[in-house]
Design an enzyme around this catalytic site. Sequence first.
Site, mmCIF file in Angstrom:
data_model
loop_
_atom_site.group_PDB
_atom_site.id
_atom_site.type_symbol
_atom_site.label_atom_id
_atom_site.label_comp_id
_atom_site.label_asym_id
_atom_site.label_seq_id
_atom_site.Cartn_x
_atom_site.Cartn_y
_atom_site.Cartn_z
ATOM 1 N N LYS A 107 45.953 -0.107 -12.758
ATOM 2 C CA LYS A 107 44.811 -1.002 -13.036
ATOM 3 C C LYS A 107 43.449 -0.429 -13.455
ATOM 4 C CE LYS A 107 47.144 -4.966 -11.295
ATOM 5 N NZ LYS A 107 48.526 -4.609 -10.878
HETATM 6 C C1 LIG Z 1 49.546 -4.890 -11.003
HETATM 7 C C2 LIG Z 1 50.765 -4.094 -10.863
HETATM 8 C C3 LIG Z 1 51.885 -4.246 -11.463
HETATM 9 C C4 LIG Z 1 52.305 -5.348 -12.406
HETATM 10 O O1 LIG Z 1 51.665 -5.163 -13.596
HETATM 11 P P1 LIG Z 1 51.610 -6.483 -14.454
HETATM 12 O O2 LIG Z 1 50.720 -6.244 -15.632
HETATM 13 O O3 LIG Z 1 50.847 -7.608 -13.572
HETATM 14 O O4 LIG Z 1 52.748 -6.846 -15.012
HETATM 15 C C5 LIG Z 1 53.024 -3.023 -11.194
HETATM 16 N N1 LIG Z 1 52.764 -2.307 -10.367
HETATM 17 C C6 LIG Z 1 51.531 -2.090 -9.856
HETATM 18 C C7 LIG Z 1 51.187 -0.853 -8.726
HETATM 19 C C8 LIG Z 1 50.453 -3.091 -9.982
HETATM 20 O O5 LIG Z 1 49.443 -2.826 -9.275
#
Ligand SMILES: *Cc1c(COP(=O)(O)O)cnc(C)c1O
Length: 490
Positions: A107
Site C-alpha cells: 500500500k
Molecule cells: C491490502 C492488502 C491486500 C489486498 O489488496 P486489495 O487491493 O484490498 O485487494 C493484500 N495483501 C496485503 C499485504 C495487503 O496489505
Amino acid sequence: MNYQSTRSAMCANDTDAVLQGIAPDGGLYIDPELDKRPFDWQGCLALSPLQMAEKILGHLLPGYRDMGRLVKQAYTGKFDSEDLTPLVAVGEDHVLELFHGPTAAFKDVALSMLPQLITAGREQSGLSDKIVILTATSGDTGKAALEGFHDVDGTGIIVFFPDEGVSPVQKAQMVTQTGGNVRVCAVRGNFDDCQTGVKQAFAAINRSGDLADSGLRLSSANSINIGRLAPQVVYYFIAYAELVKRGVIVCGDPVDYVVPTGNFGDILAGYFARLMGLPVGRLVCASNANRVLTDFLETGLYDKRREFLKTSSPSMDILVSSNLERLLFLAADGDCELVADCMRRLNEEGFYQLPEEPLRKIQAVFSAGCCDEAQTAETIGRVWREQGYLCDTHTAVAMHVARNYKTQNPGHAPVVVLSTASPFKFPAAVLGAIGGELSGDEFQQMERLSQLSGLPIPRGLAGLREKEVLHRDVIDRDQILPYVLEHLKG
Ligand SMILES: *Cc1c(COP(=O)(O)O)cnc(C)c1O
C-alpha cells in the site's frame, strides 16, 4: 469531467474525485472512457519506473498540472529499491515485490502518492479547507496512510482498525505513529465493521451539512479513492517491461497476473492497465479462506452472508470487497442503475446475483482461486525449501492459487505473482511455516526469522518495539460517527 459515479450520472473532474474520495451518492468514481482514450503503452515500456508513473498517472488523472514533480516528491528516497517494485524470478514464475516502501506493505506504492494528489488538487482548486482523511484499515492501509499524511500541511487523518483483527506488528506500527495531525483508534469489531462505520460516517456528515463553513472537508485513503487506485496501475507496466527486457516475452505477448485480493483494488488496477492497452492476459484473483470473491467469480452470486474468518493473511479478511463495484460498472457497460441495485441488495439483503451478460464479460478476463490456512503455511514452507524464497502469508495465498491455476490451464502465459507484504510483517506465521521456533513475542520472532533466512529486517519494522505508544483509544463499532464528529470539532 472525466469521472463518473458508479451509481448515477453524477460527474466530477479528476482532482475533485480525488478530493472527495467517494461520490456523494455513495458510488465510486470511474473513468468510463478509459479503454477509448488512446495511450502509447509501448512507449511507456522503455521508461524508468518514475517516468512510467508520470506518464501513466498523467493519463489516468489528466487534470493534474505537474505530475512529474508530484511523482518525484512521492517516491524519491522512500523505497529501498531503485526499481521501486523489483521483479524476482522464483522457479518458473516471477514475483513482483511491492513491499519495499516505508511500511513494508504494497500500500506504500499508492499511499506515498495520494498525499501529493490531495495537496496538489487542493491547491489547483484554490481550496483553503483542511482535508481530513478518514480511513478504515485491515492492517496495512492504516500505517501506510499515516506514514503518507503525517504532518502534511492542510490535511488531517483519522484511522480506525479492528482491535483484534490486525497483527501485533501492524498494531505497533499504527499506535506509535507521530505527527500533529494524526488520530488512531481501535474498534471492537472486524474490518467490515470499520469499513461500514467509516462509509456511514462519510454519508451522515456529508448529508447533514455539519461541515458546511467549517473549513473542513472529508476524504478517504481507502482504495475507494481513485487517487489510491491510479498509482497501482504503474507496477503492472513495470513488471511487463522487465519481462520484455529479460527476454521472457516479446512486446505484445500476454502475461498472466495472480493477485492476492481483499478489497479488489490491486487487481482492478491490473484491469485498468489492460484497458490502457497493456497485454494483460488473465487476472487471477487469489483469496484466503474468506472466499467470497472466488464464489462470485465462479457463479455471479455475491453473498456476504457467511462467517467472517480470521486468517493468517489479515489484510485479505474481507467480505465486502468495495472495488468490485467499479468492475461491475465496466462489465455492465456503464449501467449505473444495475450497479446501484446490486449494491442496495448487498446492503439490505446481504447478496446479489449478477446477470449473465456482465458476468460472462468478467469471466472472460478474471479467474479465481482460494487458499486455506493449512495450504498457506504449506506453501510458505515449500517455496522456502524448494526455491530458497521467503514469502509472507498474503503472497503465499497467491502462490498457491498460481500453482493450481497453472495446472488447470496448461496454455497459460508467463505468470507474475504480486507480492504484497514483507515476510517480516507476519513473523509468527512465516516462522511457523518454515519450521522455526515460536517462543517470545513477534519482535523476537522477527529477529529469529532474520537469522534463519539471512534477510535483513526492513527499516520500518526494526526498532518498532522501542517506540512509545501514542494512541490508546478503543471504541464500539457504532461509535465511529460520534468519534469523528468529536475530533472534527476539537
Ligand atoms: C491490502 C492488502 C491486500 C489486498 O489488496 P486489495 O487491493 O484490498 O485487494 C493484500 N495483501 C496485503 C499485504 C495487503 O496489505
